[in-house]
Write a protein that holds these residues in place. Structure first.
Motif, short mmCIF file in Angstrom:
data_model
loop_
_atom_site.label_atom_id
_atom_site.label_comp_id
_atom_site.label_asym_id
_atom_site.label_seq_id
_atom_site.Cartn_x
_atom_site.Cartn_y
_atom_site.Cartn_z
N ASP A 19 6.12 -15.67 -3.34
CA ASP A 19 7.22 -14.95 -2.69
C ASP A 19 8.05 -14.09 -3.63
N VAL A 20 7.81 -14.21 -4.94
CA VAL A 20 8.63 -13.46 -5.90
C VAL A 20 7.78 -12.59 -6.83
N ALA A 21 6.47 -12.57 -6.62
CA ALA A 21 5.55 -11.89 -7.54
C ALA A 21 5.88 -10.42 -7.73
N ASP A 22 6.35 -9.76 -6.68
CA ASP A 22 6.63 -8.33 -6.77
C ASP A 22 8.07 -8.02 -7.18
N ARG A 23 8.75 -9.08 -7.65
CA ARG A 23 10.16 -8.89 -8.00
C ARG A 23 10.51 -9.39 -9.40
N VAL A 24 9.75 -10.33 -9.94
CA VAL A 24 10.13 -10.92 -11.22
C VAL A 24 8.98 -10.85 -12.24
N PHE A 25 9.37 -10.84 -13.51
CA PHE A 25 8.44 -11.04 -14.61
C PHE A 25 8.39 -12.55 -14.89
N TYR A 26 7.19 -13.09 -15.06
CA TYR A 26 7.04 -14.52 -15.36
C TYR A 26 6.25 -14.65 -16.66
N LEU A 27 6.86 -15.31 -17.64
CA LEU A 27 6.28 -15.45 -18.99
C LEU A 27 5.81 -16.88 -19.24
N ALA A 28 4.67 -17.02 -19.89
CA ALA A 28 4.22 -18.35 -20.31
C ALA A 28 3.16 -18.17 -21.40
N GLY A 29 2.58 -19.29 -21.83
CA GLY A 29 1.59 -19.23 -22.90
C GLY A 29 0.64 -20.41 -22.89
N SER A 30 -0.37 -20.31 -23.73
CA SER A 30 -1.47 -21.28 -23.72
C SER A 30 -1.27 -22.47 -24.64
N TYR A 31 -0.17 -22.50 -25.39
CA TYR A 31 -0.07 -23.43 -26.51
C TYR A 31 -0.03 -24.90 -26.11
N LYS A 32 0.97 -25.33 -25.36
CA LYS A 32 1.17 -26.76 -25.12
C LYS A 32 0.47 -27.24 -23.86
N TYR A 33 1.06 -26.96 -22.74
CA TYR A 33 0.60 -27.56 -21.49
C TYR A 33 -0.77 -27.07 -21.06
N GLY A 70 23.89 -24.90 -11.25
CA GLY A 70 23.48 -24.05 -10.15
C GLY A 70 24.62 -23.26 -9.55
N GLN A 71 25.75 -23.92 -9.33
CA GLN A 71 26.92 -23.23 -8.77
C GLN A 71 27.47 -22.20 -9.74
N ARG A 72 27.52 -22.55 -11.01
CA ARG A 72 28.06 -21.61 -12.00
C ARG A 72 27.13 -20.42 -12.21
N TRP A 73 25.83 -20.65 -12.12
CA TRP A 73 24.85 -19.57 -12.25
C TRP A 73 25.00 -18.58 -11.08
N GLU A 74 25.13 -19.10 -9.88
CA GLU A 74 25.29 -18.23 -8.72
C GLU A 74 26.63 -17.48 -8.78
N LYS A 75 27.65 -18.13 -9.29
CA LYS A 75 28.94 -17.46 -9.44
C LYS A 75 28.82 -16.26 -10.38
N VAL A 110 13.89 -19.46 -8.97
CA VAL A 110 14.32 -18.10 -8.65
C VAL A 110 14.38 -17.85 -7.14
N ASP A 111 13.56 -18.55 -6.37
CA ASP A 111 13.61 -18.40 -4.90
C ASP A 111 15.01 -18.64 -4.36
N ASP A 112 15.75 -19.54 -5.02
CA ASP A 112 17.05 -19.97 -4.51
C ASP A 112 18.16 -18.94 -4.72
N TRP A 113 17.98 -18.04 -5.66
CA TRP A 113 19.09 -17.14 -5.98
C TRP A 113 18.70 -15.66 -6.07
N LEU A 114 17.42 -15.34 -5.90
CA LEU A 114 16.99 -13.96 -6.06
C LEU A 114 17.65 -13.03 -5.04
N HIS A 115 18.02 -13.57 -3.88
CA HIS A 115 18.67 -12.74 -2.86
C HIS A 115 20.02 -12.20 -3.31
N LEU A 116 20.57 -12.77 -4.38
CA LEU A 116 21.85 -12.32 -4.91
C LEU A 116 21.71 -11.18 -5.92
N VAL A 117 20.47 -10.84 -6.26
CA VAL A 117 20.22 -9.87 -7.33
C VAL A 117 19.88 -8.50 -6.76
N PRO A 118 20.58 -7.44 -7.18
CA PRO A 118 20.26 -6.09 -6.72
C PRO A 118 18.84 -5.67 -7.11
#
Length: 356
Positions: free
Chosen positions: A171-185, A110-115, A141-149
Motif C-alpha cells: 500500500d505504500v510502494a509508490d510513495r516511500v523509499f524502503y532501504l535494507a541490506g543482506s548483512y544480518k537477517y 507515536g503521538q509525538r511523531w504525529e504531532k 508508515v501505513d499509520d501516518w503517511l496520510h499526514l504527509v504532503p
C-alpha cells in the motif's frame, strides 16, 4: 550454499569478462528483484535498486535536493550512525533544518511523531522500521503517511526489519523509499544493500553513475543527463556483485523451502519469551526485566536491549559474558542480545550458567 553462489559469480566474471554484465543485469538482478518483491509484498520488482551499502543510497536521495536551497528534514534521535553523521555534516551548510523526535519515552513516541508531522512542512522524512539502538519497532508508515504532503520524500530504514518482521509495502510502494541490506537477517553477508524506489518518481540524483541509465549506454551521451524509468535511476557505478549472488541463493533457498518471514518471526518471539523466563529464574542484578528497555513483546525487533548504568559497566559485563562463550553487542550504556533462526531455547543454558 552462499559459498557456491560466491564461486558462481567468480565463474561468470572469469568466463564473461565485460559480457558478465549481460548475465548480471539480464538474469541475476531481475531474479533478486522478484524474490525481494515477493518477500516484501512489493507490486513492482523493477523498482528495486542495489548498492554496496545503504549509505550510498541515502546520499543519492540527498543529492536530489539543490544544495543551494533550504532543506527541511524530519527524523528521530534513534537513527544509525552513518545517517546521523551525514545529517550532522549536511547541517553545516547552514540552510538545512533538522527536527529530531526523541524515541524515548517509547510509550508516547507515536503521538509525538504525529504531532511533528502535523506541525511542520518537510522536504524529507527519514525513520527506521526498528530502531538500531533499542530494538523497538517504530510506528509503521501505513499509520501516518496520510499526514504527509505528496511533495515530501519519505524514507524508511528497514535494515533491522527486512527479513525479521513481516513487512508489506503493497500500500505504500509508490510513495516511500524502503532501504535494507543482506548483512544480518538475510544471511548473505556484506555488500548487497537495496532500496525500493517509488514508481514514476522524477527525482534526478546528482550523485549518479553509469548504471543509472544502463539500457541507453550505447546511445550518444549529450544534452541533459538521462535516467532509467525504474528503480535503477538511483543506481551508481561498478560494484562487486558477489553479494547479490549470495543474496539470491539465500532468498531462493527460503522460497524453495517455504520458509516465510512470519515463521521466522514467530520462532524468534518464542525464543525471546524463553529468554525472559530464564532471566526471571536467574534474578541477575544487571540483566533482568527492569533493565530491559521495553516490555511489549510485539514492539520488539529481533534483539533485546538492556540499559545499564554506564558504558564502562556494559563493556566489562560484555567481556565477562564473552569469556563464558556468550556473544553480545553494545552501544554506550546499552547491551544487546540478538535472536536468530539458528538459535533454539537450549542455547540459553550457556547464558544461564554464565549469569549464575
Amino acid at each position: 550454499m552462499t559459498r557456491a553462489a560466491h564461486l558462481a559469480y567468480w565463474q561468470d566474471s572469469a568466463q564473461g569478462a565485460d559480457q558478465k554484465w549481460d548475465i548480471i543485469f539480464g538474469e541475476r538482478i531481475p531474479r533478486v528483484q522478484q524474490l525481494l518483491a515477493q518477500m516484501l509484498g512489493h507490486p513492482h520488482p523493477e523498482q528495486f535498486v542495489f548498492a554496496p551499502n545503504t549509505h550510498e543510497l541515502v546520499y543519492r536521495i540527498f543529492s536530489c535536493f539543490d544544495a543551494g536551497k533550504p532543506l527541511r528534514i524530519l527524523t528521530t534521535d534513534g537513527e544509525f550512525h552513518s545517517f546521523s553523521r551525514q545529517l550532522r555534516r549536511i547541517e553545516e551548510r547552514g540552510n538545512v533544518t533538522v527536527e529530531r523526535v526523541a524515541c524515548e519515552p517509547f510509550a508516547t513516541f507515536g503521538q509525538r511523531w504525529e504531532k511533528a508531522l502535523r506541525a511542520g512542512s518537510y522536504d524529507l522524512i527519514f525513520i527506521s522500521q526498528v530502531f538500531f539502538n533499542s530494538g523497538v519497532v517504530a510506528p509503521w508508515v501505513d499509520d501516518w503517511l496520510h499526514l504527509v504532503p505528496e511533495q515530501t520524500q519519505v524514507v524508511i530504514d528497514g535494515y533491522h526489519g527486512c527479513g525479521a518482521l513481516p513487512t508489506s509495502l503493497k500500500d505504500v510502494a509508490d510513495r516511500v523509499f524502503y532501504l535494507a541490506g543482506s548483512y544480518k537477517y538475510l544471511q548473505a553477508g556484506e555488500g548487497c544493500c537495496f532500496m525500493s524506489v517509488p514508481q514514476g518518481t522524477l527525482l534526478r540524483p546528482e550523485y549518479t553513475g553509469w548504471f543509472a541509465d544502463f539500457a541507453n549506454l550505447a546511445k550518444p551521451q549529450q544534452g541533459p543527463v538521462g535516467y532509467a524509468d525504474d528503480g535503477m535511476r538511483f543506481a551508481g557505478a561498478t560494484m562487486d556483485y558477489s553479494a547479490l549472488y549470495r543474496l539470491e541463493a539465500v532468498l531462493q533457498w527460503w522460497h524453495d523451502d517455504g520458509l516465510t518471514i512470519n515463521a521466522i518471526h514467530q520462532h524468534v518471539q518464542r525464543l525471546q519469551q524463553n529468554f525472559l523466563a530464564m532471566l526471571d529464574d536467574v534474578q541477575h542484578p544487571l540483566l533482568n526485566r527492569q533493565t530491559l528497555l521495553l516490555h511489549d513483546a510485539d514492539q520488539h525487533g529481533h534483539f533485546f536491549t538492556f540499559a545499564l548504568e554506564s558504558a564502562g559497566q556494559v563493556a566489562e559485563f560484555a567481556a565477562q559474558l564473552r569469556a563464558q562463550g556468550v556473544e553480545t553487542d553494545y552501544r554506550g550504556k546499552r547491551l544487546r542480545f540478538g535472536f536468530a533462526l539458528y538459535h533454539d531455547a537450549d542455547d540459553f543454558d550457556c547464558l544461564k550458567k554464565a549469569l549464575s
